[in-house]
Design a protein around this motif. Sequence first.
Motif, PDB file in Angstrom:
ATOM      1  N   LYS A 208       0.865  -1.180   0.000  1.00  0.00           N
ATOM      2  CA  LYS A 208       0.000   0.000   0.000  1.00  0.00           C
ATOM      3  C   LYS A 208       0.899   1.227   0.000  1.00  0.00           C
ATOM      4  CE  LYS A 208      -3.306   0.238   2.874  1.00  0.00           C
ATOM      5  NZ  LYS A 208      -4.157   0.228   4.082  1.00  0.00           N
ATOM      6  N   PHE A 209       0.784   2.041  -1.060  1.00  0.00           N
ATOM      7  CA  PHE A 209       1.648   3.219  -1.157  1.00  0.00           C
ATOM      8  C   PHE A 209       1.030   4.258  -2.079  1.00  0.00           C
ATOM      9  CE2 PHE A 209       2.711   1.112  -5.049  1.00  0.00           C
ATOM     10  CZ  PHE A 209       3.119   2.119  -5.919  1.00  0.00           C
ATOM     11  N   GLY A 210       1.565   5.459  -1.950  1.00  0.00           N
ATOM     12  CA  GLY A 210       1.290   6.539  -2.879  1.00  0.00           C
ATOM     13  C   GLY A 210       2.598   7.236  -3.164  1.00  0.00           C
ATOM     14  N   LEU A 211       2.756   7.732  -4.379  1.00  0.00           N
ATOM     15  CA  LEU A 211       3.972   8.467  -4.707  1.00  0.00           C
ATOM     16  C   LEU A 211       3.617   9.685  -5.537  1.00  0.00           C
ATOM     17  CD1 LEU A 211       5.502   8.206  -7.782  1.00  0.00           C
ATOM     18  CD2 LEU A 211       5.450   5.837  -7.110  1.00  0.00           C
ATOM     19  N   ALA A 212       4.437  10.703  -5.376  1.00  0.00           N
ATOM     20  CA  ALA A 212       4.265  11.932  -6.152  1.00  0.00           C
ATOM     21  C   ALA A 212       5.639  12.452  -6.555  1.00  0.00           C
ATOM     22  CB  ALA A 212       3.515  12.979  -5.334  1.00  0.00           C
ATOM     23  N   PHE A 213       5.711  13.004  -7.764  1.00  0.00           N
ATOM     24  CA  PHE A 213       6.954  13.504  -8.350  1.00  0.00           C
ATOM     25  C   PHE A 213       6.693  14.896  -8.915  1.00  0.00           C
ATOM     26  CE2 PHE A 213       9.170  13.975 -12.507  1.00  0.00           C
ATOM     27  CZ  PHE A 213      10.472  14.081 -12.046  1.00  0.00           C
ATOM     28  N   CYS A 214       7.517  15.858  -8.554  1.00  0.00           N
ATOM     29  CA  CYS A 214       7.369  17.241  -9.023  1.00  0.00           C
ATOM     30  C   CYS A 214       8.191  17.463 -10.282  1.00  0.00           C
ATOM     31  CB  CYS A 214       7.829  18.220  -7.943  1.00  0.00           C
ATOM     32  SG  CYS A 214       6.854  18.198  -6.447  1.00  0.00           S
ATOM     33  N   GLU A 215       7.520  17.657 -11.394  1.00  0.00           N
ATOM     34  CA  GLU A 215       8.231  18.000 -12.627  1.00  0.00           C
ATOM     35  C   GLU A 215       8.916  19.351 -12.466  1.00  0.00           C
ATOM     36  OE1 GLU A 215       6.196  16.410 -16.666  1.00  0.00           O
ATOM     37  OE2 GLU A 215       5.122  17.982 -15.628  1.00  0.00           O
ATOM     38  N   ALA A 216      10.072  19.514 -13.111  1.00  0.00           N
ATOM     39  CA  ALA A 216      10.835  20.755 -12.989  1.00  0.00           C
ATOM     40  C   ALA A 216      10.821  21.590 -14.269  1.00  0.00           C
ATOM     41  CB  ALA A 216      12.274  20.442 -12.595  1.00  0.00           C
ATOM     42  N   SER A 217      10.228  21.076 -15.338  1.00  0.00           N
ATOM     43  CA  SER A 217      10.188  21.822 -16.594  1.00  0.00           C
ATOM     44  C   SER A 217       8.941  21.426 -17.370  1.00  0.00           C
ATOM     45  CB  SER A 217      11.453  21.549 -17.423  1.00  0.00           C
ATOM     46  OG  SER A 217      11.550  20.175 -17.724  1.00  0.00           O
ATOM     47  N   GLN A 218       8.750  22.071 -18.503  1.00  0.00           N
ATOM     48  CA  GLN A 218       7.624  21.835 -19.395  1.00  0.00           C
ATOM     49  C   GLN A 218       6.305  22.070 -18.656  1.00  0.00           C
ATOM     50  OE1 GLN A 218       8.006  19.023 -22.424  1.00  0.00           O
ATOM     51  NE2 GLN A 218      10.102  19.662 -22.733  1.00  0.00           N
ATOM     52  N   ASP A 219       5.478  21.051 -18.443  1.00  0.00           N
ATOM     53  CA  ASP A 219       4.172  21.250 -17.811  1.00  0.00           C
ATOM     54  C   ASP A 219       4.275  21.540 -16.311  1.00  0.00           C
ATOM     55  OD1 ASP A 219       2.916  20.789 -20.244  1.00  0.00           O
ATOM     56  OD2 ASP A 219       2.618  18.660 -19.844  1.00  0.00           O
ATOM     57  N   ARG A 220       5.363  21.115 -15.682  1.00  0.00           N
ATOM     58  CA  ARG A 220       5.613  21.309 -14.244  1.00  0.00           C
ATOM     59  C   ARG A 220       4.436  20.847 -13.393  1.00  0.00           C
ATOM     60  NH1 ARG A 220       7.873  27.104 -13.283  1.00  0.00           N
ATOM     61  NH2 ARG A 220       6.062  27.578 -14.517  1.00  0.00           N
ATOM     62  N   LEU A 221       3.985  19.641 -13.651  1.00  0.00           N
ATOM     63  CA  LEU A 221       2.889  19.043 -12.899  1.00  0.00           C
ATOM     64  C   LEU A 221       3.425  18.145 -11.797  1.00  0.00           C
ATOM     65  CD1 LEU A 221       0.646  18.013 -15.926  1.00  0.00           C
ATOM     66  CD2 LEU A 221       0.377  20.019 -14.428  1.00  0.00           C
ATOM     67  N   ILE A 222       2.579  17.867 -10.827  1.00  0.00           N
ATOM     68  CA  ILE A 222       2.902  16.842  -9.845  1.00  0.00           C
ATOM     69  C   ILE A 222       2.338  15.544 -10.403  1.00  0.00           C
ATOM     70  CG2 ILE A 222       2.504  15.969  -7.516  1.00  0.00           C
ATOM     71  CD1 ILE A 222       2.377  18.913  -6.590  1.00  0.00           C
ATOM     72  N   ARG A 223       3.232  14.673 -10.809  1.00  0.00           N
ATOM     73  CA  ARG A 223       2.848  13.363 -11.359  1.00  0.00           C
ATOM     74  C   ARG A 223       2.689  12.408 -10.185  1.00  0.00           C
ATOM     75  NH1 ARG A 223       1.707  14.432 -16.783  1.00  0.00           N
ATOM     76  NH2 ARG A 223       3.271  15.924 -17.521  1.00  0.00           N
ATOM     77  N   HIS A 224       1.754  11.458 -10.288  1.00  0.00           N
ATOM     78  CA  HIS A 224       1.479  10.592  -9.132  1.00  0.00           C
ATOM     79  C   HIS A 224       1.016   9.213  -9.548  1.00  0.00           C
ATOM     80  CE1 HIS A 224      -2.891  11.153  -9.679  1.00  0.00           C
ATOM     81  NE2 HIS A 224      -2.535  12.378 -10.051  1.00  0.00           N
ATOM     82  N   SER A 225       1.131   8.292  -8.588  1.00  0.00           N
ATOM     83  CA  SER A 225       0.714   6.910  -8.799  1.00  0.00           C
ATOM     84  C   SER A 225       0.625   6.248  -7.436  1.00  0.00           C
ATOM     85  CB  SER A 225       1.734   6.185  -9.693  1.00  0.00           C
ATOM     86  OG  SER A 225       1.253   4.910 -10.058  1.00  0.00           O
ATOM     87  N   GLY A 226       0.169   5.007  -7.420  1.00  0.00           N
ATOM     88  CA  GLY A 226       0.128   4.266  -6.170  1.00  0.00           C
ATOM     89  C   GLY A 226      -0.964   3.224  -6.166  1.00  0.00           C
ATOM     90  N   THR A 227      -1.065   2.541  -5.052  1.00  0.00           N
ATOM     91  CA  THR A 227      -2.060   1.477  -4.910  1.00  0.00           C
ATOM     92  C   THR A 227      -3.128   1.812  -3.881  1.00  0.00           C
ATOM     93  OG1 THR A 227      -0.720   0.364  -3.227  1.00  0.00           O
ATOM     94  CG2 THR A 227      -0.393  -0.322  -5.536  1.00  0.00           C
ATOM     95  N   ASP A 228      -2.968   2.918  -3.159  1.00  0.00           N
ATOM     96  CA  ASP A 228      -3.913   3.302  -2.115  1.00  0.00           C
ATOM     97  C   ASP A 228      -4.259   4.779  -2.299  1.00  0.00           C
ATOM     98  OD1 ASP A 228      -4.391   4.583   0.692  1.00  0.00           O
ATOM     99  OD2 ASP A 228      -4.792   2.443   0.989  1.00  0.00           O
ATOM    100  N   PRO A 229      -5.520   5.091  -2.615  1.00  0.00           N
ATOM    101  CA  PRO A 229      -5.893   6.493  -2.900  1.00  0.00           C
ATOM    102  C   PRO A 229      -5.558   7.462  -1.761  1.00  0.00           C
ATOM    103  CG  PRO A 229      -7.661   5.009  -3.540  1.00  0.00           C
ATOM    104  CD  PRO A 229      -6.650   4.169  -2.814  1.00  0.00           C
ATOM    105  N   LYS A 230      -5.721   7.038  -0.524  1.00  0.00           N
ATOM    106  CA  LYS A 230      -5.416   7.904   0.626  1.00  0.00           C
ATOM    107  C   LYS A 230      -3.926   8.242   0.664  1.00  0.00           C
ATOM    108  CE  LYS A 230      -4.799   5.995   4.519  1.00  0.00           C
ATOM    109  NZ  LYS A 230      -4.508   5.432   5.775  1.00  0.00           N
ATOM    110  N   LEU A 231      -3.080   7.246   0.385  1.00  0.00           N
ATOM    111  CA  LEU A 231      -1.637   7.466   0.412  1.00  0.00           C
ATOM    112  C   LEU A 231      -1.168   8.252  -0.810  1.00  0.00           C
ATOM    113  CD1 LEU A 231      -0.484   4.032   1.849  1.00  0.00           C
ATOM    114  CD2 LEU A 231      -0.801   6.198   3.072  1.00  0.00           C
ATOM    115  N   VAL A 232      -1.836   8.059  -1.942  1.00  0.00           N
ATOM    116  CA  VAL A 232      -1.523   8.869  -3.128  1.00  0.00           C
ATOM    117  C   VAL A 232      -1.814  10.332  -2.823  1.00  0.00           C
ATOM    118  CG1 VAL A 232      -2.144   9.366  -5.531  1.00  0.00           C
ATOM    119  CG2 VAL A 232      -1.882   6.990  -4.783  1.00  0.00           C
ATOM    120  N   GLU A 233      -2.974  10.609  -2.245  1.00  0.00           N
ATOM    121  CA  GLU A 233      -3.334  11.991  -1.906  1.00  0.00           C
ATOM    122  C   GLU A 233      -2.356  12.571  -0.887  1.00  0.00           C
ATOM    123  OE1 GLU A 233      -5.070  15.555  -2.249  1.00  0.00           O
ATOM    124  OE2 GLU A 233      -5.474  13.820  -3.515  1.00  0.00           O
ATOM    125  N   CYS A 234      -1.935  11.772   0.077  1.00  0.00           N
ATOM    126  CA  CYS A 234      -0.952  12.212   1.064  1.00  0.00           C
ATOM    127  C   CYS A 234       0.366  12.588   0.379  1.00  0.00           C
ATOM    128  CB  CYS A 234      -0.735  11.101   2.095  1.00  0.00           C
ATOM    129  SG  CYS A 234       0.459  11.517   3.373  1.00  0.00           S
TER     130      CYS A 234
END
Length: 160
Positions: free
Chosen positions: A42-68
């Motif tokens: 059970k996990f969530g992950l987020a990655f901050c892009e540094a160029s172009q769209d500069r979005l927070i990309r995310h993934s995971g198996t648990d919606p609560k942990l992804v949001e966290c």
Amino acid sequence: MNIVNVKLDFPEGANIILGMSHFIKTVEDLHEIMVNSVPGVKFGLAFCEASQDRLIRHSGTDPKLVECAIENAKAVGAGHSFIIVMEGCFPINMLNSVKNCVEVVRIFCATANPVEVLVAETDSGRGILGVIDGQSPLGVENDEDIKKRKEFLRTIGYKL
């Protein structure tokens, strides 16, 4: 330049890995590492892009942990930083695999302790200077403390 102290907020009992990477592919590669390291993780992950769209990309198996993970990534806001928030497992289960991910360039911490992230903020953006992981030591272990440490590691199955 301003230095900002960002306190990470994650569920009690959860563990995190905070690091730096360099490519959008990080999200998919770290997801694969997590699910291949611990069955049913059970996990969530987020990655901050540094160029172009500069979005927070995310993934995971648990919606609560992804949001966290997303909320912590927003709070830190440092380009190319990532956070993995996990429950029911420990960073030791996948830390070497995360460090060996070809996009990962640095791990700042892997912990269940309270974490404060020291962030530099300039006109160009934000960058992580370092972290405060837990609290300062209160002393040096004695023979009884050593015995307890060794027993604990054997009790949880990390040593034979």
